[in-house]
Design an enzyme around this catalytic site. Sequence first.
Site, PDB file in Angstrom:
ATOM      1  N   GLY A  81      -4.922  -2.042   4.833  1.00 32.43           N
ATOM      2  CA  GLY A  81      -4.154  -3.213   4.392  1.00 32.43           C
ATOM      3  C   GLY A  81      -4.859  -4.531   4.676  1.00 32.43           C
ATOM      4  N   ARG A  82      -5.342  -4.689   5.917  1.00 34.25           N
ATOM      5  CA  ARG A  82      -5.932  -5.990   6.293  1.00 34.25           C
ATOM      6  C   ARG A  82      -7.345  -6.170   5.742  1.00 34.25           C
ATOM      7  NH1 ARG A  82      -4.898  -2.587  10.284  1.00 34.25           N
ATOM      8  NH2 ARG A  82      -6.581  -1.761  11.579  1.00 34.25           N
ATOM      9  N   LYS A 131       0.847  -1.197   0.000  1.00 39.13           N
ATOM     10  CA  LYS A 131       0.000   0.000   0.000  1.00 39.13           C
ATOM     11  C   LYS A 131       0.887   1.254   0.000  1.00 39.13           C
ATOM     12  CE  LYS A 131      -3.594   2.241   2.692  1.00 39.13           C
ATOM     13  NZ  LYS A 131      -4.604   2.129   3.724  1.00 39.13           N
ATOM     14  N   HIS A 171      -5.111 -32.582  17.516  1.00 37.79           N
ATOM     15  CA  HIS A 171      -3.980 -33.376  18.005  1.00 37.79           C
ATOM     16  C   HIS A 171      -2.839 -32.497  18.488  1.00 37.79           C
ATOM     17  CE1 HIS A 171      -5.605 -37.294  16.742  1.00 37.79           C
ATOM     18  NE2 HIS A 171      -6.242 -36.546  15.837  1.00 37.79           N
ATOM     19  N   GLU A 227      -4.869  -6.666  14.793  1.00 34.17           N
ATOM     20  CA  GLU A 227      -4.417  -5.341  14.362  1.00 34.17           C
ATOM     21  C   GLU A 227      -5.583  -4.343  14.430  1.00 34.17           C
ATOM     22  OE1 GLU A 227      -0.908  -4.958  11.485  1.00 34.17           O
ATOM     23  OE2 GLU A 227      -2.555  -4.253  10.251  1.00 34.17           O
ATOM     24  N   GLU A 244      10.501  -4.778   4.398  1.00 36.61           N
ATOM     25  CA  GLU A 244      10.537  -6.206   4.045  1.00 36.61           C
ATOM     26  C   GLU A 244      10.209  -6.382   2.563  1.00 36.61           C
ATOM     27  OE1 GLU A 244       8.913  -4.936   6.612  1.00 36.61           O
ATOM     28  OE2 GLU A 244       9.034  -6.218   8.395  1.00 36.61           O
ATOM     29  N   LYS A 254       9.273  -1.001  14.376  1.00 36.70           N
ATOM     30  CA  LYS A 254       9.863  -0.749  13.048  1.00 36.70           C
ATOM     31  C   LYS A 254      10.929   0.336  13.161  1.00 36.70           C
ATOM     32  CE  LYS A 254       5.850  -1.342   9.960  1.00 36.70           C
ATOM     33  NZ  LYS A 254       4.957  -0.623   9.073  1.00 36.70           N
TER      34      LYS A 254
END
Length: 546
Positions: A267-268, A207, A384, A353, A213, A512
């Site tokens: 973003g999400r 965005k 499990h 978030e 990253e 960050k």
Amino acid sequence: MEKNVAKTKAWKKLASHYRSIKDVEMRDLFASDPKRGEKYNISLETLYLDYSKNRFNDQTMQYLLDLAKDADLHNKIEAMFTGEKINTTENRAVLHTALRNRQSTPVYVDGKDVMPQINAVLAKMKKFTDAVRYGDFLGYTGKKLTNIVNIGIGGSNLGPVMATAALKEYWAKDIKCYFISNIDGSACEDVLSQIDPETTLFVVVSKTFTTIETLTNAKTCRKWLVDALGEYAVSKHFVAVSTNAKEVSKFGINVDNMFEFWDFVGGRYSMWSAVGLSIALAVGMENFEKMLDGAYEMDNHFRNTPFSVNIPVILGLLSVWYNNFFGFHCHGVIPYDQDLRYLPSYLQQLFMESNGKSVNNSNKFVKYDTGEILFGGAGTDAQHSFFQLLHQGTQIVPLDLIVPAISHNEMGEHHEILVANALAQGEAMMKGKTVGEAAEELAKAGKSAEEVSMLKRYKTFRGNRPTNTIILKKVDPYTLGMLVAMYEHKAFVEGVIWRINSFDQMGVELGKKLALNILPELRGEQTKEHDSSTSHLIDLIRKIRK
Ligand code: F6P
């Protein structure tokens, strides 16, 4: 100034009601009302919610609905759908719903209808994905692009990862999707070692187009491609999805190859925009649009249905009920479908978030708990691993059990066994097994009185553990769209009740920024003042790396 929710009448009523219901056993609620299972459910097209295995009665629900009314939920929903700037800390509208507004009714931001630009990007996506899928847009050496590599992180990765896996059955036969998100060089290496530059299309999704990253990974992939095919190949093998044309062009991607989205898409909440380009490349634009149709169906349900039969509203209110009154702070999501295995990770960002906030909309620190810790995994694998704690631990974790009725792979008895397990978990969580029942069972199995007495508590299940069961007809694009939109709106409901802004994410900034301070020190370029632990760790890692 908004009212402190904990001081409202509805909240106080719930607090006192909680005292009368906290020890009520769900097995007794079912015994006293044999139709409870038929009463507390809601269906919408291919999605069915059974919320009867929760710790509430009609009175609870009434108080919860009063809480929603008190929070002005109806007007808050309208404010979101109509483009009001409800993301107040960033002064932005929140319009992921406009991305799937399939009737294209106008939605205004600052007096401008956003629908024409949304539809223009959808048309551009269609043209491009068709061209790649049908071999009209080829790589630099004339080969078909069959390896799609999505480079992005957080909301620019998790939606594409989750949805492409969920819709694996709809992929074009010759297309393969890969994802690079983590800055760890191994993430790049893993993907680059499997693909051929001549047949690879990199989709760089960011965005802001400033995320370290994503830019670092994109630079490494760009170099890998240029080393193999030369600089001129870049325009045939790289496209970008971003709101930031300036940075895209600075990176060296032609803005003609950029798919735009906008500040009003968080973003999400962005997989419905061009951020979903790799989903559309894999499954085709027709299926991508079916996913938008499903989300639109859920949007209309959320916007227009009375709260007492409104799926996201009921789910959100129950979460608040557990979080703030019972003190159950975790929530588990267990999809009984291998293709939905990434749904819990996707929802982790969506919920944590969005609602992991401590300051309310009146700029005050909140004095009640917000957010929920979300985790999960595909059933039956999850059974499990962490289900022991869910059944017998001291913490109670309400669960969503998501169960497709029809599998894409009806192999022998696999699916019946899977479904039986899902339903059995819900039943076991609710009913449990008393000490007396455990003792009786042990005696019937031939254990001695001594053995019975030794084992009966270990074999006891306290039960009374809440579950929602969400039955899907099948994991298809339409149903996936409904399911994801359902969770988006559930998070919204919680945020409205808690009086917080669910649409910023300032909490990810500090770490960050500090990483950028530490980086030059790891390179040995300068030293700064840190706490003694951090300074010592920097020195230690430098020594080891030498
Ligand atoms: O982790 C924080 C965050 O801002 C997320 O909200 C977002 O999804 C992610 O980083 C990626 O950001 P971008 O798309 O700008 O690269």
